[in-house]
Structure formats: C-alpha cells, structure tokens
Design a protein around this motif. Structure first.
Motif, PDB file in Angstrom:
ATOM      1  N   ASP A   1       0.859  -1.173   0.000  1.00  0.00           N
ATOM      2  CA  ASP A   1       0.000   0.000   0.000  1.00  0.00           C
ATOM      3  C   ASP A   1       0.901   1.230   0.000  1.00  0.00           C
ATOM      4  OD1 ASP A   1      -2.326  -1.499   0.055  1.00  0.00           O
ATOM      5  OD2 ASP A   1      -2.429  -1.520   2.245  1.00  0.00           O
ATOM      6  N   THR A   2       0.357   2.364  -0.447  1.00  0.00           N
ATOM      7  CA  THR A   2       1.187   3.561  -0.568  1.00  0.00           C
ATOM      8  C   THR A   2       0.593   4.756   0.173  1.00  0.00           C
ATOM      9  OG1 THR A   2       0.118   4.259  -2.633  1.00  0.00           O
ATOM     10  CG2 THR A   2       2.044   2.821  -2.825  1.00  0.00           C
ATOM     11  N   TYR A   3       1.467   5.715   0.474  1.00  0.00           N
ATOM     12  CA  TYR A   3       1.086   6.988   1.087  1.00  0.00           C
ATOM     13  C   TYR A   3       1.864   8.095   0.400  1.00  0.00           C
ATOM     14  CZ  TYR A   3       5.373   5.750   3.661  1.00  0.00           C
ATOM     15  OH  TYR A   3       6.650   5.363   3.984  1.00  0.00           O
ATOM     16  N   ASP A   4       1.482   9.356   0.667  1.00  0.00           N
ATOM     17  CA  ASP A   4       2.112  10.461  -0.053  1.00  0.00           C
ATOM     18  C   ASP A   4       2.831  11.464   0.842  1.00  0.00           C
ATOM     19  OD1 ASP A   4       0.006  11.774   1.123  1.00  0.00           O
ATOM     20  OD2 ASP A   4      -0.911  12.467  -0.734  1.00  0.00           O
ATOM     21  N   SER A   5       2.932  11.185   2.133  1.00  0.00           N
ATOM     22  CA  SER A   5       3.697  12.064   3.022  1.00  0.00           C
ATOM     23  C   SER A   5       4.034  11.316   4.298  1.00  0.00           C
ATOM     24  CB  SER A   5       2.920  13.338   3.361  1.00  0.00           C
ATOM     25  OG  SER A   5       1.863  13.062   4.263  1.00  0.00           O
ATOM     26  N   ASN A   6       5.070  11.779   4.966  1.00  0.00           N
ATOM     27  CA  ASN A   6       5.431  11.194   6.255  1.00  0.00           C
ATOM     28  C   ASN A   6       4.295  11.325   7.261  1.00  0.00           C
ATOM     29  OD1 ASN A   6       8.313  10.196   6.296  1.00  0.00           O
ATOM     30  ND2 ASN A   6       8.650  12.227   5.445  1.00  0.00           N
ATOM     31  N   GLU A   7       3.610  12.450   7.196  1.00  0.00           N
ATOM     32  CA  GLU A   7       2.511  12.689   8.138  1.00  0.00           C
ATOM     33  C   GLU A   7       1.353  11.739   7.875  1.00  0.00           C
ATOM     34  OE1 GLU A   7       5.313  15.867   8.201  1.00  0.00           O
ATOM     35  OE2 GLU A   7       4.202  15.113   6.485  1.00  0.00           O
ATOM     36  N   ALA A   8       1.124  11.418   6.604  1.00  0.00           N
ATOM     37  CA  ALA A   8       0.061  10.465   6.265  1.00  0.00           C
ATOM     38  C   ALA A   8       0.410   9.075   6.780  1.00  0.00           C
ATOM     39  CB  ALA A   8      -0.161  10.438   4.759  1.00  0.00           C
ATOM     40  N   LEU A   9       1.674   8.704   6.692  1.00  0.00           N
ATOM     41  CA  LEU A   9       2.137   7.427   7.247  1.00  0.00           C
ATOM     42  C   LEU A   9       1.865   7.360   8.740  1.00  0.00           C
ATOM     43  CD1 LEU A   9       3.862   4.815   7.505  1.00  0.00           C
ATOM     44  CD2 LEU A   9       5.881   6.307   7.541  1.00  0.00           C
ATOM     45  N   LEU A  10       2.265   8.398   9.457  1.00  0.00           N
ATOM     46  CA  LEU A  10       2.075   8.429  10.902  1.00  0.00           C
ATOM     47  C   LEU A  10       0.599   8.351  11.266  1.00  0.00           C
ATOM     48  CD1 LEU A  10       3.176   8.843  13.798  1.00  0.00           C
ATOM     49  CD2 LEU A  10       3.063  11.313  13.381  1.00  0.00           C
ATOM     50  N   ALA A  11      -0.223   9.132  10.589  1.00  0.00           N
ATOM     51  CA  ALA A  11      -1.656   9.148  10.891  1.00  0.00           C
ATOM     52  C   ALA A  11      -2.282   7.787  10.657  1.00  0.00           C
ATOM     53  CB  ALA A  11      -2.348  10.211  10.036  1.00  0.00           C
ATOM     54  N   SER A  12      -1.879   7.132   9.586  1.00  0.00           N
ATOM     55  CA  SER A  12      -2.440   5.823   9.263  1.00  0.00           C
ATOM     56  C   SER A  12      -2.062   4.780  10.310  1.00  0.00           C
ATOM     57  CB  SER A  12      -1.966   5.380   7.877  1.00  0.00           C
ATOM     58  OG  SER A  12      -2.517   4.144   7.526  1.00  0.00           O
ATOM     59  N   LEU A  13      -0.810   4.772  10.715  1.00  0.00           N
ATOM     60  CA  LEU A  13      -0.381   3.815  11.735  1.00  0.00           C
ATOM     61  C   LEU A  13      -1.080   4.080  13.067  1.00  0.00           C
ATOM     62  CD1 LEU A  13       3.451   3.509  11.010  1.00  0.00           C
ATOM     63  CD2 LEU A  13       1.614   1.975  10.290  1.00  0.00           C
ATOM     64  N   LYS A  14      -1.231   5.351  13.393  1.00  0.00           N
ATOM     65  CA  LYS A  14      -1.935   5.706  14.631  1.00  0.00           C
ATOM     66  C   LYS A  14      -3.403   5.309  14.579  1.00  0.00           C
ATOM     67  CE  LYS A  14       0.569   9.510  16.800  1.00  0.00           C
ATOM     68  NZ  LYS A  14       0.460  10.910  17.278  1.00  0.00           N
ATOM     69  N   ALA A  15      -3.972   5.310  13.382  1.00  0.00           N
ATOM     70  CA  ALA A  15      -5.398   5.014  13.227  1.00  0.00           C
ATOM     71  C   ALA A  15      -5.707   3.524  13.249  1.00  0.00           C
ATOM     72  CB  ALA A  15      -5.916   5.632  11.937  1.00  0.00           C
ATOM     73  N   GLY A  16      -4.674   2.699  13.414  1.00  0.00           N
ATOM     74  CA  GLY A  16      -4.936   1.271  13.562  1.00  0.00           C
ATOM     75  C   GLY A  16      -4.240   0.371  12.569  1.00  0.00           C
ATOM     76  N   LYS A  17      -3.412   0.940  11.689  1.00  0.00           N
ATOM     77  CA  LYS A  17      -2.743   0.113  10.693  1.00  0.00           C
ATOM     78  C   LYS A  17      -1.482  -0.572  11.224  1.00  0.00           C
ATOM     79  CE  LYS A  17      -5.298   0.677   6.971  1.00  0.00           C
ATOM     80  NZ  LYS A  17      -5.925  -0.465   6.271  1.00  0.00           N
ATOM     81  N   LEU A  18      -1.003  -0.156  12.400  1.00  0.00           N
ATOM     82  CA  LEU A  18       0.158  -0.817  12.981  1.00  0.00           C
ATOM     83  C   LEU A  18      -0.210  -2.268  13.261  1.00  0.00           C
ATOM     84  CD1 LEU A  18       3.060  -0.123  13.901  1.00  0.00           C
ATOM     85  CD2 LEU A  18       2.164   0.096  16.217  1.00  0.00           C
ATOM     86  N   GLY A  19       0.606  -3.182  12.823  1.00  0.00           N
ATOM     87  CA  GLY A  19       0.290  -4.594  12.935  1.00  0.00           C
ATOM     88  C   GLY A  19      -0.212  -5.175  11.636  1.00  0.00           C
ATOM     89  N   SER A  20      -0.533  -4.292  10.669  1.00  0.00           N
ATOM     90  CA  SER A  20      -0.972  -4.735   9.350  1.00  0.00           C
ATOM     91  C   SER A  20       0.197  -4.836   8.372  1.00  0.00           C
ATOM     92  CB  SER A  20      -2.007  -3.766   8.779  1.00  0.00           C
ATOM     93  OG  SER A  20      -3.146  -3.684   9.602  1.00  0.00           O
ATOM     94  N   TYR A  21       1.265  -4.101   8.638  1.00  0.00           N
ATOM     95  CA  TYR A  21       2.403  -4.048   7.727  1.00  0.00           C
ATOM     96  C   TYR A  21       3.672  -4.534   8.425  1.00  0.00           C
ATOM     97  CZ  TYR A  21      -0.753  -0.975   5.135  1.00  0.00           C
ATOM     98  OH  TYR A  21      -1.837  -0.456   4.465  1.00  0.00           O
ATOM     99  N   ASP A  22       4.607  -5.010   7.599  1.00  0.00           N
ATOM    100  CA  ASP A  22       5.892  -5.478   8.118  1.00  0.00           C
ATOM    101  C   ASP A  22       6.947  -4.382   8.109  1.00  0.00           C
ATOM    102  OD1 ASP A  22       5.062  -8.280   8.403  1.00  0.00           O
ATOM    103  OD2 ASP A  22       4.926  -8.230   6.221  1.00  0.00           O
ATOM    104  N   VAL A  23       7.008  -3.635   7.022  1.00  0.00           N
ATOM    105  CA  VAL A  23       7.973  -2.546   6.905  1.00  0.00           C
ATOM    106  C   VAL A  23       7.286  -1.318   6.331  1.00  0.00           C
ATOM    107  CG1 VAL A  23       9.995  -4.046   6.624  1.00  0.00           C
ATOM    108  CG2 VAL A  23       8.725  -3.279   4.594  1.00  0.00           C
ATOM    109  N   ALA A  24       7.839  -0.155   6.658  1.00  0.00           N
ATOM    110  CA  ALA A  24       7.427   1.107   6.062  1.00  0.00           C
ATOM    111  C   ALA A  24       8.695   1.849   5.657  1.00  0.00           C
ATOM    112  CB  ALA A  24       6.590   1.929   7.030  1.00  0.00           C
TER     113      ALA A  24
END
Length: 342
Positions: free
Chosen positions: A53-76
């Motif tokens: 999956d993709t994102y377009d900014s560091n802030e978008a990455l952080l927001a997504s992981l905070k929103a519950g995506k942590l544990g869904s991905y292996d690396v970012a």
C-alpha cells in the motif's frame, strides 16, 4: 478426549497460519518509489507473496499507523525525522546487525545516524533533496532564492504547486525567513504563519503525488518537488530547472523501518537485507533517481542518474534535515498547517 482434540485442532490451525505468514510480506511505501520488477525479483527469489500500500507524506504514514494500521504491515519507508517520531511513539521493532548479512554494505556515514543511532530499527533506502523547480519557458529569471515560492515574480503567480506535507513546506518557509526549525518564539511563529498565508494566494495547488505531473503537463509553471521527481520530469520532456536556493534547501534520507508487531518479521528482515545488495539498491536509484546509501552501487547506475544536476548540488547553498519537534512545539506547527489548508 474432546478437549485434547480441540487443542490439537487449534495447534494445527496456528501452525497453518504460521506457514501462511512465512510466505507473505506486507509493505507500506511511498508512491512511485520502487520498481515492480524488483518486488517481483524478491518474491521469486524467496517464494514470498508481496503486497504493498502507498502513502504520499510522512505525516500520512504516521496518521495511518496511529489510526490502527500498525500490525498490518511489516515494513514502512519513513523519512529521517519520521523514523525518530515513530520510534518515540513505540511503533518500531528492533533488530541486531547480525540478523542482516549485508549490514556492512551500509555506507559508513549512514550507520550511526541521529534519528536511529547504530541502525537498530531501520536501514537506509534512498536520500535526496527537496527544493523547487521552475519551467524555463515561463520564467527565465534567477531562481536561486526561496522567494520563487514565497514571494514569486509575476510570471509565476497562481502557477505554483506546493507539496502537501507540513514538515517540508514549513521547513522551507522557515529557511526563507531565516528562523530556526521547531522554534517556540511567538513572534517567529506569527511571522511563519503570516508568510505562508500570504503566499497561498499565489499558489495554484497543494499536491505531493502530482508534483511531477503538473510540471510535465504545464498545469504548474513552478513547484516544490523532490529531486528525483524533478529529474523524472525533465526526462519526460519538461523544460525545468531544479533550484538550490541561497537560503538553503532540504536534505532527507528515507529508510526501510521494521514495524512493531510485524506479522512477517522474518520476511521483513529478508527484504531489508535484499535491499542492501548493491545491484538491488542501484535498481531503486535508477528507477527513483535519488542516491543510495549502500556501498558498491556505482557499477550498476545509469549515467543519466549519476550525472543529473538534481543529484549534484553546487557549492554554497546548504542542505538541512527536517527536525522532529518536541510534542509541545509540534502542536503549534500543526495549527499553522491546519490554518493554511483551510
């Protein structure tokens, strides 16, 4: 007996799940930043099913992981300052150098970095710069100043795209004003807020994923852009010049980071080790047109990539890394950004 059968069944189910997990890798990555052929090569070499999956900014990455995506991905693939933020938030796992046979391939200057001392949670991916590029068919004057973005000449007013990322846009604005990053000084913050609000009237758009395309299409005559995107735009026929302004520009390093609770930790480490192979690191550089942090890539690099003006800054202007602000200061910058995007 029933209890034993249930326990055995659950054990078999767990074993099956583990077998399935061993054949997968889930990546959270920037857009347009890794060649599909390289992912296919890894998948074939290690018999792993790769999803991304993709994102377009560091802030978008952080927001997504905070929103519950942590544990869904292996690396970012966070930028330098975001590695520190993710680590401070408890979102990164750690590894030992001995777990990566290619760890010694990391260039010396990128091993003991401030955002991940000794490389306990990440490896270098690519590094480059963030500045702006100008269409030379539209504007032929000097572009050695950040005023092109924040106090533009008439030819460029209403024709500028700005990256939709608070960290880089506000850092470039701070360089324009000559104020420190992460300042808590009230007058300096007011000046920063006033600068970007006043400049906004001369901007056509906010966009990160379109930063290259709008310059190629002519929808923008100037724009903040990452160095590799600028090189790609030139390669696609845009008559643009990338600037290294006298006030300074942004230097960054993106990193492949091992996420906490990675469902496929072993495959994540295999992938990180794979990216530390010089030939594979060079494949990313040739595609993305940035610079690798891996030793031994030079024989595999395209001449156009090695010699691009975006990757060879002149002497004089200085590059700075975006800083991770203390939380109590970051909220002030978040407020400026939120106000700007209204």
């Amino acid at each position: 007996m029933k209890k034993l059968l249930l326990t055995t069944s659950m054990a078999l189910l767990a074993l099956t799940a583990n077998v399935q997990a061993e054949g997968k890798l889930s990546i959270y990555h920037w857009f347009e930043y890794i060649p599909q052929e390289l992912l296919d090569k890894f998948a074939k070499e290690y018999d792993v099913e790769v999803t991304m999956d993709t994102y377009d900014s560091n802030e978008a990455l952080l927001a997504s992981l905070k929103a519950g995506k942590l544990g869904s991905y292996d690396v970012a693939v966070p930028g330098d300052y975001m590695v520190k933020i993710l680590n401070d938030e408890g979102m990164l796992d750690t590894f030992e150098p001995s777990e990566l046979s290619n760890f010694s391939n990391i260039q010396d200057q990128w091993v003991d970095v401030s955002f991940d001392p000794g490389r306990k949670s990440s490896i270098p991916y690519q590094w480059g710069s963030t500045s702006f590029a100008v269409n030379r068919d539209v504007y032929k004057g000097p572009i050695d100043t950040t005023a092109i973005v924040f106090d533009p000449p008439e030819e460029l007013k209403g024709k500028i795209n700005v990256l939709d990322t608070a960290g880089e846009t506000l850092t470039l604005a701070s360089l324009h004003l000559g104020i420190p990053q992460c300042t808590a000084d009230r007058d300096q913050l007011k000046a920063l807020n006033a600068l970007v609000l006043d400049a906004k009237k001369d901007w056509a758009s906010f966009g990160s994923d379109v930063a290259k395309d709008v310059l190629v299409s002519g929808d923008a005559a100037a724009g903040m852009i990452w160095s590799g995107f600028s090189a790609k735009a030139r390669g696609e026929g845009a008559n643009i010049e990338y600037a290294f302004p006298k006030e300074g520009y942004i230097v960054w390093m993106d990193n492949v980071a091992l996420l906490k609770d990675a469902p496929n930790r072993e495959n994540a480490l295999k992938f990180m080790n794979f990216l530390l192979e010089p030939e594979n690191a060079a494949a990313v550089t040739n595609y993305a047109q940035y610079t690798s942090g891996v030793k031994g890539v030079e024989p595999y690099l395209d001449d156009a990539v090695k010699n691009s003006p975006e990757s060879n800054p002149p002497e004089g202007p200085k590059g700075v890394f975006v800083q991770a602000c203390p939380e109590e200061v970051q909220v002030l910058y978040d407020a400026i950004w939120t106000n700007l995007k209204k």
